[in-house]
Design an enzyme around this catalytic site. Structure first.
Site, PDB file in Angstrom:
ATOM      1  CG  HIS A  38      -9.808   0.734   1.410  1.00  0.00           C
ATOM      2  ND1 HIS A  38      -8.835   1.707   1.224  1.00  0.00           N
ATOM      3  CD2 HIS A  38     -10.917   1.384   1.872  1.00  0.00           C
ATOM      4  CE1 HIS A  38      -9.322   2.885   1.556  1.00  0.00           C
ATOM      5  NE2 HIS A  38     -10.570   2.710   1.947  1.00  0.00           N
ATOM      6  CB  SER A  70      -6.692   3.351   5.034  1.00  0.00           C
ATOM      7  OG  SER A  70      -6.816   3.243   3.643  1.00  0.00           O
ATOM      8  CE  LYS A 129      -6.095   0.141   2.352  1.00  0.00           C
ATOM      9  NZ  LYS A 129      -5.315   1.387   2.308  1.00  0.00           N
ATOM     10  CG  HIS A 159      -1.848   3.986   3.868  1.00  0.00           C
ATOM     11  ND1 HIS A 159      -2.197   4.734   4.969  1.00  0.00           N
ATOM     12  CD2 HIS A 159      -2.734   4.322   2.899  1.00  0.00           C
ATOM     13  CE1 HIS A 159      -3.247   5.489   4.669  1.00  0.00           C
ATOM     14  NE2 HIS A 159      -3.585   5.258   3.419  1.00  0.00           N
ATOM     15  CE  LYS A 180      -2.933   7.498  -1.028  1.00  0.00           C
ATOM     16  NZ  LYS A 180      -2.898   6.917   0.317  1.00  0.00           N
ATOM     17  CG  ASP A 226      -2.039   0.964   1.162  1.00  0.00           C
ATOM     18  OD1 ASP A 226      -1.996   1.844   0.279  1.00  0.00           O
ATOM     19  OD2 ASP A 226      -2.971   0.861   1.969  1.00  0.00           O
ATOM     20  CG  ASP A 227      -0.149   4.677   0.047  1.00  0.00           C
ATOM     21  OD1 ASP A 227      -0.971   4.208  -0.757  1.00  0.00           O
ATOM     22  OD2 ASP A 227      -0.452   5.507   0.922  1.00  0.00           O
ATOM     23  CG  ASP A 275      -2.431   0.715  -2.960  1.00  0.00           C
ATOM     24  OD1 ASP A 275      -1.237   1.058  -2.810  1.00  0.00           O
ATOM     25  OD2 ASP A 275      -3.359   1.178  -2.257  1.00  0.00           O
ATOM     26  CG  ASN A 276      -1.837   4.207  -4.123  1.00  0.00           C
ATOM     27  OD1 ASN A 276      -2.846   3.697  -3.629  1.00  0.00           O
ATOM     28  ND2 ASN A 276      -0.941   4.827  -3.380  1.00  0.00           N
ATOM     29  CB  CYS A 302      -6.518   2.521  -1.136  1.00  0.00           C
ATOM     30  SG  CYS A 302      -5.040   3.118  -0.313  1.00  0.00           S
ATOM     31  NE  ARG A 361      -6.045  -1.238  -1.469  1.00  0.00           N
ATOM     32  CZ  ARG A 361      -5.050  -1.793  -0.790  1.00  0.00           C
ATOM     33  NH1 ARG A 361      -5.184  -3.016  -0.309  1.00  0.00           N
ATOM     34  NH2 ARG A 361      -3.945  -1.141  -0.561  1.00  0.00           N
TER      35      ARG A 361
END
Ligand code: MG
Length: 478
Positions: A146, A169, A144, A248, A321, A47-48, A300-301, A87, A91
């Protein structure tokens, strides 16, 4: 036996012995997937995490020996994209093989789901897990989610046999009485929060089993859950979707990793994720499943830049992001499957939306034909049967607008905009900005004036694509 016969016979015996040994060890010398079983799939989704945050993608002070080895043994992808730069829609894209604005999982009103959101991934969408279930897979989601925290949207409603993780998150469910650096905009904040600041729950299937989650131990616990599931299902095909909620912010690392990285707490977090990857790949080797398992590592980003040293780095890519610049949507990605994935650096294009058609092709599952899919089967490229990706284009959506399109090396920006208070300001371009991403991966040199014919072609491709997006019920609402 006289000396002469012995002289003739010993080499013959030696030869026969060598042939016997070769036959004995042939399977391990030439690893190959067992034809009698379908391959396992493991997706490790950060994540991130930025394009520049792994050792094997050039970070000078973050140690990632396990991911480096995974990349050396597998394929390191340098042009791999996500379906959105934040996010929730990212996903949705991965699990459905579709752009998130086809499922209502992308919105201008709210860019992601929140704890008071009513929506989630609609039941009408078909996930990778649901497809693999049709051909006998055991499926687990860890980490996660989300994609909706209400029971009808949780992993167990979308094809996963089991789920263990946080539903959104790790900076949500914020409690009063703590400084919230996201709101105050303190960019120099040391964003390592007390556990009590975020009342985030851990769910097992649909039940809350811990609240607030002890976030210091989450990364290791996710790894342990994934490994336990692999061991339990070693005799049947399985799919593990392991979605780490880090890096994240806020950042947390386990005891063994705190203070170990030269990159500070952000590096500690990445190095703990890397250690978990090593444990998972070791488990596959120990269980003799490595040659039967495709493992994909990505994020994810891009990096959350306003948090400065507590956010990651897009490396040489522009911005991060939330944006449609390369730093927001191109991710450090590795495919690993000993004996099947041809080792090397892959510079062709791919995307998380390609995993669904790829897994279907490799497992015998039938991808949906009653809807538009935005993914392509990458298996022939992964296995070295072709050198060209079926994906030659990427569409960069931000909320309800198509901001940019890439076709081959060319990327046209119809709209440019920074994010989280980090410029540039939103600007619609009569003449799109044009970059040659193979010559200029940092999107520094706008060469639109020299290539009007390229711009015209990209405009037409963008328009045809826009026509394919039909209005649907938006899920990202209060
Ligand atoms: Mg993210």
């Amino acid at each position: 036996m006289n000396c002469r016969n012995a002289h003739v016979t010993r080499p013959a015996i030696h030869f026969v012995g060598c042939v016997a040994l070769l036959l004995l060890y042939w399977p391990s010398l030439c690893p190959a997937a067992r034809p009698d079983r379908k391959p396992n799939f493991i997706v490790i989704f950060c994540d991130d995490l930025g394009y520049g945050d792994l050792g094997c993608f050039g970070h000078p002070t973050i140690r990632t020996p396990n991911l480096d080895r995974m990349a050396a043994e597998g394929q390191k992808w340098t042009n791999f994209y996500v379906g959105a730069s934040v996010c929730t829609p990212s996903r949705a894209a991965l699990l459905t093989g579709r752009l998130p604005n086809r499922s209502g999982m992308m919105s201008a009103e709210r860019r992601v789901l929140f704890p008071n959101s009513k929506g989630g991934l609609p039941a009408s969408e078909t996930t990778i897990a649901e497809l693999l279930k049709t051909v006998g897979y055991a499926t687990a989601a860890v980490g996660k989610w989300h994609l909706g925290h209400l029971p009808q949207f949780l992993p167990t409603a979308h094809g996963f046999d089991t789920y263990w993780g946080i539903p959104y998150s790790n900076d949500m469910d914020g409690q009063k009485g703590f400084p919230n650096y996201q709101k105050t905009g303190r960019k120099d904040a040391h964003y390592v929060a007390p556990i009590a600041q975020y009342d985030v729950p851990i769910l097992h299937d649909t039940e809350v089993i811990e609240r607030p989650a002890n976030q210091h131990t989450l990364t290791q616990r996710y790894t342990d859950k994934a490994i336990a599931f692999i061991k339990e299902n070693r005799d049947r095909p399985f799919f593990v979707y392991l979605a780490h909620n880090l890096p994240h912010i806020p950042l947390y690392a386990g005891e063994r990793h705190v203070g170990k990285s030269r990159r500070g707490i952000f590096g500690d977090v990445i190095e703990e994720i890397d250690a978990g990857v090593g444990q998972i790949l070791d488990t596959l080797r120990d269980l003799d499943l490595a040659e039967d398992t495709l493992v994909v590592f990505t994020s994810d980003n891009g990096p959350w830049l306003p948090f400065h040293t507590h956010g990651g780095s897009g490396g040489l890519l522009r911005h991060g992001k939330g944006t449609t610049f390369e730093g927001g949507m191109r991710e450090p990605t590795i495919f690993w499957w000993p004996g099947q994935v041809k080792p090397g650096v892959q510079m062709e294009m791919g995307a998380t939306m390609d995993l669904l058609p790829t897994f279907c092709a490799l497992s015998g599952a039938v991808a949906p034909t009653d809807r538009i899919l935005d993914g392509y089967n990458l298996a022939p490229l992964l296995q070295g049967k072709t050198r060209t990706s079926p994906r030659d284009r990427v569409f960069y959506w931000r909320e309800e607008k198509l901001y940019a399109v890439r076709v081959g090396p060319w990327k046209a920006h119809f709209i440019t905009e920074g994010c989280y208070g980090d410029g540039p300001d939103r600007q619609e371009h009569d003449t799109p900005e044009l970059y040659h991403l193979e010559h200029d991966p940092s999107e520094k040199y706008n060469i639109a004036a020299h290539h009007p014919e390229v711009i015209e072609k990209l405009r037409q491709i963008a328009e045809t694509h826009r026509q394919s997006i039909k209005p649907v019920e938006i899920q990202l609402i209060k």
